[in-house]
Enzyme design. Structure first.
Site, short mmCIF file in Angstrom:
data_model
loop_
_atom_site.label_atom_id
_atom_site.label_comp_id
_atom_site.label_asym_id
_atom_site.label_seq_id
_atom_site.Cartn_x
_atom_site.Cartn_y
_atom_site.Cartn_z
N LYS A 91 0.80 -1.23 0.00
CA LYS A 91 0.00 0.00 0.00
C LYS A 91 0.84 1.29 0.00
CE LYS A 91 -4.40 -1.45 1.98
NZ LYS A 91 -5.41 -1.13 2.98
N ASP A 129 -10.22 3.43 1.70
CA ASP A 129 -10.43 2.90 3.06
C ASP A 129 -11.13 3.92 3.96
OD1 ASP A 129 -9.39 0.36 2.71
OD2 ASP A 129 -7.36 0.91 3.33
P1 NAP Z 1 -0.66 -2.93 10.43
O1 NAP Z 1 -0.23 -1.90 9.46
O2 NAP Z 1 0.15 -4.17 10.61
O3 NAP Z 1 -0.80 -2.20 11.86
C1 NAP Z 1 -1.19 -2.90 13.02
C2 NAP Z 1 -1.06 -1.99 14.22
O4 NAP Z 1 -1.50 -2.74 15.37
C3 NAP Z 1 0.37 -1.54 14.53
O5 NAP Z 1 0.35 -0.25 15.06
C4 NAP Z 1 0.83 -2.55 15.58
O6 NAP Z 1 1.80 -2.04 16.45
C5 NAP Z 1 -0.47 -2.74 16.36
N1 NAP Z 1 -0.48 -4.01 17.07
C6 NAP Z 1 -0.31 -5.25 16.55
N2 NAP Z 1 -0.41 -6.17 17.53
C7 NAP Z 1 -0.62 -5.48 18.68
C8 NAP Z 1 -0.78 -5.87 20.04
N3 NAP Z 1 -0.75 -7.16 20.40
N4 NAP Z 1 -0.99 -4.91 20.96
C9 NAP Z 1 -1.01 -3.60 20.60
N5 NAP Z 1 -0.86 -3.17 19.34
C10 NAP Z 1 -0.67 -4.10 18.38
O7 NAP Z 1 -2.13 -3.47 10.09
P2 NAP Z 1 -3.32 -2.62 9.42
O8 NAP Z 1 -3.28 -2.78 7.97
O9 NAP Z 1 -3.29 -1.26 10.00
O10 NAP Z 1 -4.61 -3.43 9.94
C11 NAP Z 1 -5.03 -3.37 11.28
C12 NAP Z 1 -6.32 -4.15 11.42
O11 NAP Z 1 -7.35 -3.53 10.67
C13 NAP Z 1 -6.23 -5.59 10.92
O12 NAP Z 1 -6.97 -6.41 11.78
C14 NAP Z 1 -6.89 -5.53 9.57
O13 NAP Z 1 -7.48 -6.77 9.21
C15 NAP Z 1 -7.96 -4.49 9.82
N6 NAP Z 1 -8.38 -3.81 8.58
C16 NAP Z 1 -9.69 -3.89 8.23
C17 NAP Z 1 -10.13 -3.24 7.09
C18 NAP Z 1 -11.58 -3.32 6.69
O14 NAP Z 1 -11.90 -3.04 5.53
N7 NAP Z 1 -12.46 -3.66 7.60
C19 NAP Z 1 -9.23 -2.50 6.31
C20 NAP Z 1 -7.89 -2.43 6.71
C21 NAP Z 1 -7.48 -3.10 7.86
P3 NAP Z 1 3.38 -2.09 16.07
O15 NAP Z 1 3.53 -1.23 14.86
O16 NAP Z 1 4.01 -1.58 17.30
O17 NAP Z 1 3.66 -3.53 15.77
#
Ligand code: NAP
Length: 303
Positions: A75, A121
């Site tokens: 992305k 998004d």
């Molecule tokens: P990402 O870029 O990997 O970011 C994940 C974030 O969560 C990071 O800030 C990470 O912290 C934090 N994190 C991970 N594990 C954690 C824990 N155990 N405790 C506290 N913080 C934690 O992922 P993303 O793309 O942003 O996606 C995040 C979520 O949104 C996912 O579940 C994804 O499936 C969902 N999502 C849904 C949609 C939809 O259309 N509904 C769209 C996009 C994303 P660090 O950076 O410190 O590791």
């Protein structure tokens, strides 16, 4: 679905890509559109390894791909490979929708063409909140997580008009970068605050919206939640708990929130609406949103 010599290609790139629901949702939409008029498209998953991203984009142009979605891990890295990037995608720092477009050159009537990118998004995230038809100008939003999705949520909360947007993270370096990365969007930067999880409990009492933008609680870790019952109980009456996760439905976080009397929103509608917004860009016609939603619900019910 009939594939003919005239069928145009759409798709999604990511690595891995086999878990994506986008082919299901978009092909259901295309099949429905074919019943009511011409819709000669097919939507495919493309597993593109990060080191092959540039070659993939060149190849897509060569075969005349109409447009594609982008998911993890491309992305951000796709941005320098595009010819035009929308303001919203620049602010978010991520692109999830690309199409091959044409636009007028600045000073004469000739036209340029190339890959254009945007981010749908934020539109997807906003949709279920806008349906609530409430005034957001006094709302303090808390976004849990500072990854890619969190950036779209921040831009969307600003668009809603939220008074304050607090982003919670566990890595101080990443948090500092997150705060600095909005320097070119001063309106957003002015409302944004970043904080650690230790600072969170004090802020929950005044929050009107709390968004889980971490993967905590996602299948298969369905017993996990980002917040405890006690933390959710701090939120005021009328607050909204929004989880971007859509497997399981509901997540533990949303079950806890419902038990605490909060309004809950899960991530399915965001997924549907970001896809519908992309399809409308590619096909230049309204997307059959109900069909897209139904295809996902049916699939999730069988899973
Ligand atoms: P990402 O870029 O990997 O970011 C994940 C974030 O969560 C990071 O800030 C990470 O912290 C934090 N994190 C991970 N594990 C954690 C824990 N155990 N405790 C506290 N913080 C934690 O992922 P993303 O793309 O942003 O996606 C995040 C979520 O949104 C996912 O579940 C994804 O499936 C969902 N999502 C849904 C949609 C939809 O259309 N509904 C769209 C996009 C994303 P660090 O950076 O410190 O590791």
């Amino acid at each position: 679905m009939t594939i003919k010599g005239t069928t145009q290609l759409l798709g999604v790139i990511g690595y891995p890509i086999k878990h994506s629901f986008s082919p299901l949702m978009h092909n259901a939409a295309i099949a429905h559109l074919r019943e009511t008029g011409p819709a000669d498209y097919v939507y495919l998953p493309f597993p593109v390894h990060p080191e092959n991203l540039k070659d993939a984009i060149i190849g897509f142009k060569a075969i005349g791909l109409r447009g594609f979605n982008i998911t993890i891990p491309h992305k951000q890295t796709i941005i320098p490979l595009l010819d035009e990037v929308s303001e919203v995608a620049k602010a978010i720092g991520a692109v999830n929708t690309v199409w091959y477009g044409t636009w007028n050159k600045g000073d004469d009537s000739s036209q340029e063409s190339g890959w254009c990118g945007t981010n749908t998004d934020a539109i997807g995230f906003l949709s279920p909140l806008q349906a609530l038809k409430q005034d957001w100008t006094n709302t303090r939003a808390i976004v849990l997580g500072n990854g890619g999705a969190s950036r779209a949520v921040v831009a969307a909360c600003h668009q809603l008009g939220c008074k304050r947007i607090s982003v919670v993270g566990r890595n101080l370096e990443k948090l500092a970068w997150f705060a600095e990365s909005w320097a070119n969007s001063p309106d957003i930067a002015a409302r944004l605050k970043v904080m650690t999880w230790e600072e969170l409990p004090d802020q929950l009492q005044r929050a009107g919206l709390v968004v889980n933008a971490t993967p905590v609680g996602m299948h298969p870790n369905t017993d996990a939640s980002v917040l405890s019952d006690d933390e959710l109980a701090l939120l005021p009456t009328g607050a909204i708990a929004y989880d971007l996760i859509y497997t399981p439905r509901p997540t533990k976080f949303l079950r806890q929130a419902a038990a605490a009397g909060l309004t809950t929103v899960d991530g399915l509608e965001m997924l549907v609406q970001q896809g519908a917004a992309a399809l409308e860009i590619w096909l230049d016609r309204p997307a059959p949103i109900d069909i897209m939603r139904r295809s996902l619900l049916d699939h999730l019910a069988q899973a």
